[in-house]
Design an enzyme around this catalytic site. Structure first.
Site: not given
Ligand code: NAD
Ligand code: UFG
Length: 336
Positions: A124, A148, A152
């Site tokens: 992302s 989050y 990643k």
């Protein structure tokens, strides 16, 4: 030879399955349905005419993965399975690290054991943190501001280390900007649980009458009109990028990161007015405080993916608006 699609029942996974099937690939989905249901895969069948083989299971379940690799001839993996809610990741960080990081470790361990060493990973633009300039190239410094995002970036680092340790792996790390829209058929699309966190599904839910108004999180950013700017990309373009990345893995690329965006920055207020003019639907909104953790502006430099993958986002902002609305108005309650 089959492509294993983890998280294939989800938003980006279903759209990618449609493209994989159009390209005559054999697919197998692994999904635990923690944020989806089998209904989305039935819709993929309706679009493609192909029944989607699916295993209900978890990427953390080593025995399940061993069975998959023993019973199927898996040549590569597109790895979508993951949890993606930023706010929830701050409240339950361990859940995010377990699912996104530990789950990927287990997946890679089993892949290596069966000598399947080609993986496309869903990363992302969040790994760029708050960029000092735009457009963002793949070589920008990496940082994160929430669990989050950290999950990643950890997986990216793990994949880079894995390749360093064994050059026979081929790894495409795809850094998505802001995926929106839906398949043109209106049969598949984004189906958020509860109140949407993201802008596009919030806009469509206001338009369909499920929510009274949109809160525009801040109009005092240093941007063209004061609202936040992002690089929105049509999910079908994004799905096509996965096919290109998969093809690239055949050419022994090593471990490579690609930005998947359009290269254009669009503000929240521009999104609202584009939606209204394309669909003839009003979207009442109120300006509210900034959302904690949000950045002002983020859009991609896309030359690398264009040159290396021979891929470019083709759909316009109008396509994104029309397709998002087509999905929402035909399915006001998503897959329910
Ligand atoms: P999604 O929630 O719609 O799809 C993810 C799928 O993975 C779901 O079907 C879910 O049930 C499944 N899943 C989750 N954990 C699993 C596990 N442990 N085992 C098996 N299945 C599991 O999300 P999406 O929008 O399609 O996103 C796909 C991937 O892309 C995610 O990894 C996400 O973090 C990443 N990503 C998404 C966006 C976005 O805005 N949608 C942006 C950047 C990156
Ligand atoms: N916004 C609003 N009102 C809303 C929702 C969003 O004004 O109700 C604004 C945000 O402030 C931001 C823009 O709309 O300016 C886009 O917000 P999204 O939540 O749709 O997307 P983000 O760019 O904040 O986050 C997305 C993903 C994250 C990912 C990040 C970077 O949701 O998971 O992109 O890739 F980490």
């Amino acid at each position: 030879m089959t492509v294993l699609v983890t998280g294939g029942a989800g938003y980006i996974g279903t759209h990618t399955l449609v493209e994989l099937i159009a390209a005559k690939k054999s697919v197998l989905v692994l999904d635990n349905y923690c944020n989806s249901s089998v209904k989305s895969l039935l819709k993929v069948t309706e679009i493609t005419g192909v029944k989607i083989p699916v295993i209900e299971g978890d990427i953390n379940d080593k025995e399940c993965l061993n069975n998959i690799f023993t019973q199927h001839d898996i040549e590569s993996v597109i790895h979508f399975a993951g949890l993606k809610a930023v706010g929830e990741s701050c409240e339950q960080p361990l859940k995010y690290y377990q699912n996104n990081v530990a789950g990927t470790l287990t997946l890679c361990e089993v892949m290596g054991k069966y000598n399947c060493k080609k993986i496309v990973f869903s990363s992302s633009a969040t790994v760029y943190g708050d960029p000092t300039t735009v457009p963002i190239t793949e070589s920008f410094p990496l940082s994160t501001t929430n669990p989050y995002g950290a999950s990643k970036l950890m997986v990216e680092n793990i994949l880079r280390d894995l390749y360093q340790s064994d050059n026979s792996w081929n790894i495409a790390i795809l850094r998505y900007f802001n995926p929106v829209g839906a398949h043109q058929s209106g049969l598949i699309g984004e189906d958020p649980n509860d109140i949407p966190n993201n802008l596009m599904p919030f806009i469509t839910q206001v338009a369909v009458g499920k929510r009274e108004f949109l809160s525009v999180f801040g109009d005092d950013y240093d941007t063209k009109d004061g609202s936040g700017v992002r690089d929105y990309i049509h999910v079908v373009d994004l799905a096509k990028g996965h096919l290109k990345a998969l093809g690239k893995l055949e050419k022994n690329i090593g471990c490579v990161e690609y930005n998947l965006g359009t290269g254009s920055g669009v503000s929240v207020l521009e999104m609202v007015s584009a939606f209204e003019s394309v669909n003839g639907q009003k979207v009442p909104y109120k300006i509210t405080d900034r959302r904690p953790g949000d950045i002002a502006c983020c859009f991609a430099q896309t030359d690398f993916a264009e040159n290396e993958l021979n891929w470019k986002a083709e759909k316009s902002l109008s396509d994104m608006m029309a397709d998002a609305w087509n999905w929402q108005k035909n399915n006001p309650n998503g897959y329910e």
